[in-house]
Write a protein that holds these residues in place. Structure first.
Motif, PDB file in Angstrom:
ATOM      1  N   ASN A  98      -1.664   7.307   1.115  1.00 23.58           N
ATOM      2  CA  ASN A  98      -0.405   8.038   1.098  1.00 23.58           C
ATOM      3  C   ASN A  98      -0.309   8.938  -0.130  1.00 23.58           C
ATOM      4  O   ASN A  98       0.773   9.328  -0.550  1.00 23.58           O
ATOM      5  N   ASN A  99      -1.452   9.278  -0.746  1.00 23.95           N
ATOM      6  CA  ASN A  99      -1.443  10.089  -1.954  1.00 23.95           C
ATOM      7  C   ASN A  99      -1.480  11.565  -1.602  1.00 23.95           C
ATOM      8  O   ASN A  99      -2.457  12.077  -1.060  1.00 23.95           O
ATOM      9  N   ARG A 100      -0.373  12.255  -1.889  1.00 19.78           N
ATOM     10  CA  ARG A 100      -0.341  13.693  -1.673  1.00 19.78           C
ATOM     11  C   ARG A 100      -0.614  14.407  -2.991  1.00 19.78           C
ATOM     12  O   ARG A 100      -0.169  13.977  -4.041  1.00 19.78           O
ATOM     13  N   LYS A 101      -1.343  15.501  -2.920  1.00 18.85           N
ATOM     14  CA  LYS A 101      -1.627  16.296  -4.099  1.00 18.85           C
ATOM     15  C   LYS A 101      -1.205  17.734  -3.821  1.00 18.85           C
ATOM     16  O   LYS A 101      -1.344  18.233  -2.693  1.00 18.85           O
ATOM     17  N   PHE A 160      -2.440  15.334   2.068  1.00 19.44           N
ATOM     18  CA  PHE A 160      -2.827  13.985   1.716  1.00 19.44           C
ATOM     19  C   PHE A 160      -4.318  13.949   1.428  1.00 19.44           C
ATOM     20  O   PHE A 160      -5.107  14.545   2.159  1.00 19.44           O
TER      21      PHE A 160
END
Lengths: 114, 115
Positions: free
Chosen positions: B99-102, B95
């Motif tokens: 809640n942004n997963r890369k 993360f």
């Protein structure tokens, strides 16, 4: 999984023109991603597109060159603007399922710029 | 700086053999480790994934082995078949905000399984 379609599947464009690539998903998703992949190379993330907010661009990619729209939870577009031969690549959209963070990819758009 | 190092770059295996691809990472914040399979002209397809609370995950002929202390994970393809010939990518996810997963990607391994 998710069923993802991209249009066009391939295109040959002239230098200086722009191309808009569409990505359609069969279910609602919060997060969509746009990648670039040179033939035989790994994936490079261009930007993350969440519905209702501005896209977040990775280092080396700018909104003026790669504007992105995300009008709803099943659709996004990536425009490659003022194209040059260096923009020749495969452009992929992907989506992340909300439940387990798995990412699924579309079939890609193969772009050739002359 | 390559955050996820994948090896080998290419691999040739005989039919029925075991294909092994390795990946290593540096950042202990990674908490999700998927493997993708890509055929020419297609988008990458999720093959199998693991989280750091387990050391091994098996799905059919595909197994991920995960070594948290060594910060390494590997893909094993048992009974390799010519249809497994493809490019395989490992990735590591974390993360970055909210809640942004890369996903951070390895450079890929081109696998050829000889009949």
């Amino acid at each position: 999984s998710a069923v993802i379609s991209q249009k066009p599947s391939r295109d040959i464009c002239q230098r200086g023109t722009s191309l808009t690539i569409q990505c359609q998903v069969d279910s609602q998703v919060t997060m969509m991603f746009w990648y670039r992949q040179q033939p035989g190379q790994s994936l490079t993330l261009i930007a993350t597109a969440n519905q209702g907010s501005e896209a977040t661009y990775e280092s080396g990619f700018v909104i003026d060159k790669f504007p992105i729209s995300r009008p709803n939870l099943t659709f996004s577009t990536l425009t490659v603007s003022n194209m040059s031969p260096e923009d020749s690549s495969i452009y992929l959209c992907s989506v992340e399922r909300d439940t387990n963070n798995e990412q699924f990819f579309g079939p890609g758009t193969r772009l050739t710029v002359l | 700086q390559q955050q996820v190092k994948q090896s080998p770059q290419s691999l040739i295996v005989q039919k029925g053999g075991i294909s092994i691809i390795n990946c290593a990472y540096e950042n202990t914040a990674f908490d999700y480790f998927p493997w993708y399979q890509q055929f020419p002209g297609k988008g990458p397809a999720l093959l199998i994934a693991i989280r750091p609370d387990v050391s091994e995950k098996k799905e059919g002929r595909f197994t991920i082995s995960f070594n948290k202390s060594a910060k390494q994970f590997s893909l094993h393809i048992m009974d390799s078949q010519p249809g497994d010939s493809a490019t395989y990518f490992c990735a590591a996810g974390r993360f970055f905000s909210g809640n942004n997963r890369k996903l951070i990607w390895g450079l890929g391994t081109s696998l050829a399984v000889n009949p």
